[in-house]
Enzyme design. Structure first.
Site, PDB file in Angstrom:
ATOM      1  N   HIS A 191      32.318  -2.615  33.990  1.00 61.58           N
ATOM      2  CA  HIS A 191      31.620  -2.603  32.713  1.00 61.58           C
ATOM      3  C   HIS A 191      30.707  -1.443  32.588  1.00 61.58           C
ATOM      4  O   HIS A 191      30.436  -0.929  33.921  1.00 61.58           O
ATOM      5  CB  HIS A 191      30.846  -3.693  32.455  1.00 61.58           C
ATOM      6  CG  HIS A 191      30.346  -3.779  31.121  1.00 61.58           C
ATOM      7  ND1 HIS A 191      29.416  -3.421  30.574  1.00 61.58           N
ATOM      8  CD2 HIS A 191      31.102  -4.692  29.923  1.00 61.58           C
ATOM      9  CE1 HIS A 191      29.147  -3.507  29.349  1.00 61.58           C
ATOM     10  NE2 HIS A 191      30.343  -4.229  28.739  1.00 61.58           N
ATOM     11  N   ASP A 207      35.876 -10.480  29.152  1.00 63.53           N
ATOM     12  CA  ASP A 207      37.248 -10.514  28.890  1.00 63.53           C
ATOM     13  C   ASP A 207      38.097 -11.284  29.931  1.00 63.53           C
ATOM     14  O   ASP A 207      39.317 -11.652  29.683  1.00 63.53           O
ATOM     15  CB  ASP A 207      38.128  -9.270  28.516  1.00 63.53           C
ATOM     16  CG  ASP A 207      37.420  -8.619  27.197  1.00 63.53           C
ATOM     17  OD1 ASP A 207      37.429  -9.432  26.242  1.00 63.53           O
ATOM     18  OD2 ASP A 207      37.115  -7.556  27.322  1.00 63.53           O
TER      19      ASP A 207
HETATM   20  N1  ACO Z   1      40.014  -1.403  38.080  1.00 69.92           N
HETATM   21  C1  ACO Z   1      40.107  -0.679  39.225  1.00 69.92           C
HETATM   22  N2  ACO Z   1      39.068   0.499  39.137  1.00 69.92           N
HETATM   23  C2  ACO Z   1      38.232   0.585  38.294  1.00 69.92           C
HETATM   24  C3  ACO Z   1      38.083  -0.531  37.432  1.00 69.92           C
HETATM   25  C4  ACO Z   1      39.117  -1.569  37.044  1.00 69.92           C
HETATM   26  N3  ACO Z   1      38.956  -2.399  36.393  1.00 69.92           N
HETATM   27  N4  ACO Z   1      36.963  -0.359  36.497  1.00 69.92           N
HETATM   28  C5  ACO Z   1      36.361   0.936  36.819  1.00 69.92           C
HETATM   29  N5  ACO Z   1      37.157   1.384  38.137  1.00 69.92           N
HETATM   30  C6  ACO Z   1      36.964   2.419  39.104  1.00 69.92           C
HETATM   31  C7  ACO Z   1      37.254   3.875  38.385  1.00 69.92           C
HETATM   32  O1  ACO Z   1      38.629   4.325  38.894  1.00 69.92           O
HETATM   33  C8  ACO Z   1      36.168   4.914  38.792  1.00 69.92           C
HETATM   34  O2  ACO Z   1      36.468   4.914  40.239  1.00 69.92           O
HETATM   35  P1  ACO Z   1      36.097   6.488  40.918  1.00 69.92           P
HETATM   36  O3  ACO Z   1      34.545   6.594  40.959  1.00 69.92           O
HETATM   37  O4  ACO Z   1      36.647   6.385  42.220  1.00 69.92           O
HETATM   38  O5  ACO Z   1      36.684   7.615  40.134  1.00 69.92           O
HETATM   39  C9  ACO Z   1      35.124   3.996  38.983  1.00 69.92           C
HETATM   40  O6  ACO Z   1      35.184   2.493  39.021  1.00 69.92           O
HETATM   41  C10 ACO Z   1      34.064   3.903  37.764  1.00 69.92           C
HETATM   42  O7  ACO Z   1      34.983   3.900  36.599  1.00 69.92           O
HETATM   43  P2  ACO Z   1      34.829   4.471  35.129  1.00 69.92           P
HETATM   44  O8  ACO Z   1      35.926   4.290  34.247  1.00 69.92           O
HETATM   45  O9  ACO Z   1      34.040   5.900  35.284  1.00 69.92           O
HETATM   46  O10 ACO Z   1      33.591   3.662  34.664  1.00 69.92           O
HETATM   47  P3  ACO Z   1      33.244   3.319  33.301  1.00 69.92           P
HETATM   48  O11 ACO Z   1      31.693   2.524  33.183  1.00 69.92           O
HETATM   49  O12 ACO Z   1      33.484   4.375  32.340  1.00 69.92           O
HETATM   50  O13 ACO Z   1      34.228   2.172  32.948  1.00 69.92           O
HETATM   51  C11 ACO Z   1      35.366   0.377  31.900  1.00 69.92           C
HETATM   52  C12 ACO Z   1      33.970   0.950  32.333  1.00 69.92           C
HETATM   53  C13 ACO Z   1      36.252   1.330  30.874  1.00 69.92           C
HETATM   54  C14 ACO Z   1      35.154  -1.126  31.309  1.00 69.92           C
HETATM   55  C15 ACO Z   1      36.156   0.147  33.144  1.00 69.92           C
HETATM   56  O14 ACO Z   1      35.510  -0.860  34.081  1.00 69.92           O
HETATM   57  C16 ACO Z   1      37.517  -0.284  33.233  1.00 69.92           C
HETATM   58  O15 ACO Z   1      38.453   0.237  32.324  1.00 69.92           O
HETATM   59  N6  ACO Z   1      37.845  -1.580  33.148  1.00 69.92           N
HETATM   60  C17 ACO Z   1      38.968  -2.343  32.878  1.00 69.92           C
HETATM   61  C18 ACO Z   1      39.199  -2.477  31.279  1.00 69.92           C
HETATM   62  C19 ACO Z   1      38.209  -3.577  30.711  1.00 69.92           C
HETATM   63  O16 ACO Z   1      38.302  -4.812  31.370  1.00 69.92           O
HETATM   64  N7  ACO Z   1      37.509  -3.340  29.624  1.00 69.92           N
HETATM   65  C20 ACO Z   1      36.823  -4.409  29.138  1.00 69.92           C
HETATM   66  C21 ACO Z   1      35.133  -4.015  29.142  1.00 69.92           C
HETATM   67  S1  ACO Z   1      34.164  -5.001  28.412  1.00 69.92           S
HETATM   68  C22 ACO Z   1      34.312  -4.808  26.812  1.00 69.92           C
HETATM   69  O17 ACO Z   1      34.362  -3.716  26.326  1.00 69.92           O
HETATM   70  C23 ACO Z   1      34.224  -5.903  25.770  1.00 69.92           C
END
Ligand code: ACO
Length: 431
Positions: free
Chosen positions: A304, A361
């Protein structure tokens, strides 16, 4: 003395005020940054940018706190209802018993949608995603319900219409997509029970309301009711900042919510779990893929932007999920798989180091499946729940004395001034 921050740039020192929120969170007020220094800030994804001051929702991502108008979401989930919580978010305080009764009467009065809207529904292609349909239909509402005389009347009636009709419209889209007759709302049912009735009642098989499921849906909606300046809410505020009507702003919010990284994640989680199940329950492969930088796969329902600990909503939903499956004697193998996956991920260094915990979720799809909601309607369920938050945030932005048209800047990285080349002189690489 009020706090300030000093910025040194090209031999000059500039001072900017620090703004402190009621929970002690601090921000540098940079509204005078460009006029004073010529600089702008660059913050992709706005991860360090506060777009407004707001008194609606407080969340602390490090401690896993979520409060609506100061009240912890855990208390609301236990004692309140979705409609009472919607009132709290939109009006800033809990309603009296009489006010709540009035709200129910109004919701009943406005629960039908214009019959002509059914023609629109009938003409969407059968496979159309319900989120696309809902977003279009929310926008279409303006044409069916033109602007009212006074601003106050316009806002109050529009808010009531949206909250009441959105649920009818969502159920209609499901019925029509199945080729079934539309079921009308009943005046004697509460908000969530009425939705279930419109979704699942048929002329040949009357739907019996199950109070456990109706309550579960109500709590699901309540937990989604607001989440401060997330992607869809910021969209509603940004679109609304152009002073467009509320229906259009909500329609934009629904479109923003649709994405799998945002509200669409609840559908994506179930699809991911089903894929793992088809793969013989091999969750280690999913974990390995999520960690592989070359693979775009992510563990859906994990991570998140704000929460760097367990999402407090996920805790409540996980508990609720266990309770309803047990009470209704439902055995869902996807729940077992989800729990195994969670256990493995929470002990894996990659997820620990990156603070990736289950978000709202991760378990909500299992609750929605138990209720009988089809997977492609999951994000629509989220949209109905988020509606009070969008409305409250839009209303707050309309009343904000600091209101400004939303208009971020950019750092241009394209070519410098370049002369136009007549078409006959162009070579492919110049085109
Ligand atoms: N699985 C694997 N790796 C992940 C995940 C994941 N679910 N989420 C983040 N990471 C990793 C990224 O690859 C990144 O790695 P790096 O630093 O080596 O490049 C690091 O963690 C940070 O990720 P970001 O995408 O920069 O973090 P951000 O805060 O932008 O992402 C997000 C948040 C978009 C929710 C992300 O965690 C994700 O894509 N999760 C899966 C989708 C999801 O469940 N979305 C629902 C969110 S809740 C809502 O909106 C209601």
């Amino acid at each position: 003395m009020s706090e300030t921050v000093k910025l040194e740039f090209e031999g000059k020192t500039y001072e900017f005020p620090v703004v402190t929120g009621t929970e002690g969170e601090k921000a540098i007020d940079i509204s005078q940054l460009r006029p004073k220094t010529g600089l702008i800030t660059l913050d992709p994804g706005y991860a360090n940018t506060g777009s407004c001051k707001s008194s609606i929702t407080f969340m602390d991502g490090e401690k896993g706190i979520l409060r609506y108008r100061g009240i912890p979401v855990e208390q609301l989930a236990e004692h309140s209802s979705f409609i009472e919580t919607a009132y709290l978010l939109i009006n800033g305080r809990l309603p009296t018993a009489e006010e709540l009764k009035q709200v129910s009467i109004l919701f009943n009065d406005h629960s039908l949608v214009h019959e002509d809207m059914q023609i629109f529904y009938q003409n969407f292609p059968r496979g159309a995603h319900p989120m696309g349909i809902l977003s279009s239909m929310a926008n279409a509402l303006r044409s069916f319900y033109p602007e009212l005389q006074t601003i106050e009347e316009e806002i109050n009636i529009t808010v009531t219409r949206l909250l009441s009709k959105m649920r009818t419209m969502a159920a209609m889209s499901y019925k029509i997509s199945r080729g079934h007759k539309v079921v009308y709302p009943r005046p004697d049912y509460r908000y969530s029970a009425n939705f279930l009735h419109m979704m699942f009642d048929t002329p040949v098989k009357p739907y019996q309301i199950n109070e456990t499921l109706a309550k579960a849906l109500d709590v699901f909606w309540l937990l989604h009711a607001d989440h401060e300046q997330n992607c869809s809410t910021s969209t509603v505020r940004l679109v609304g900042s152009g002073r467009v009507n509320l229906y259009a702003a909500i329609s934009a919010g629904i479109a923003a919510l649709w994405g799998p990284l945002h509200g669409g994640a609840n559908q994506a989680v179930i699809e991911m779990l089903e894929d793992i199940q088809r793969d013989g329950g091999n969750h280690q492969r999913a974990i390995a893929r999520a960690k592989d930088k070359k693979d775009p796969f992510r563990l859906m329902g994990f991570g998140h932007r704000v929460y760097k600990t367990y999402d407090p909503r996920a805790k409540i939903i996980k508990k609720m999920c266990d309770k309803i499956l047990e009470e209704l004697n439902i055995n869902d193998p996807l729940l077992d798989l989800a729990k195994e996956l969670e256990e493995v991920a929470l002990t894996d260094d990659y997820f620990i180091e990156k603070n990736l915990y289950p978000n709202v979720d991760f378990y909500s799809g299992i609750v929605l499946r138990a209720i009988g909601i089809p997977t492609n309607m999951f994000t629509v369920m989220f949209a109905i729940g988020r509606l009070p938050g969008w409305i409250a945030q839009w209303k707050e932005s309309m009343d904000d004395p600091m209101w400004k048209l939303g208009r971020p800047r950019q750092i241009y990285t394209g070519p410098s001034i370049t002369d136009y080349i007549p078409i006959h002189e162009r070579h492919r690489c110049q085109a």
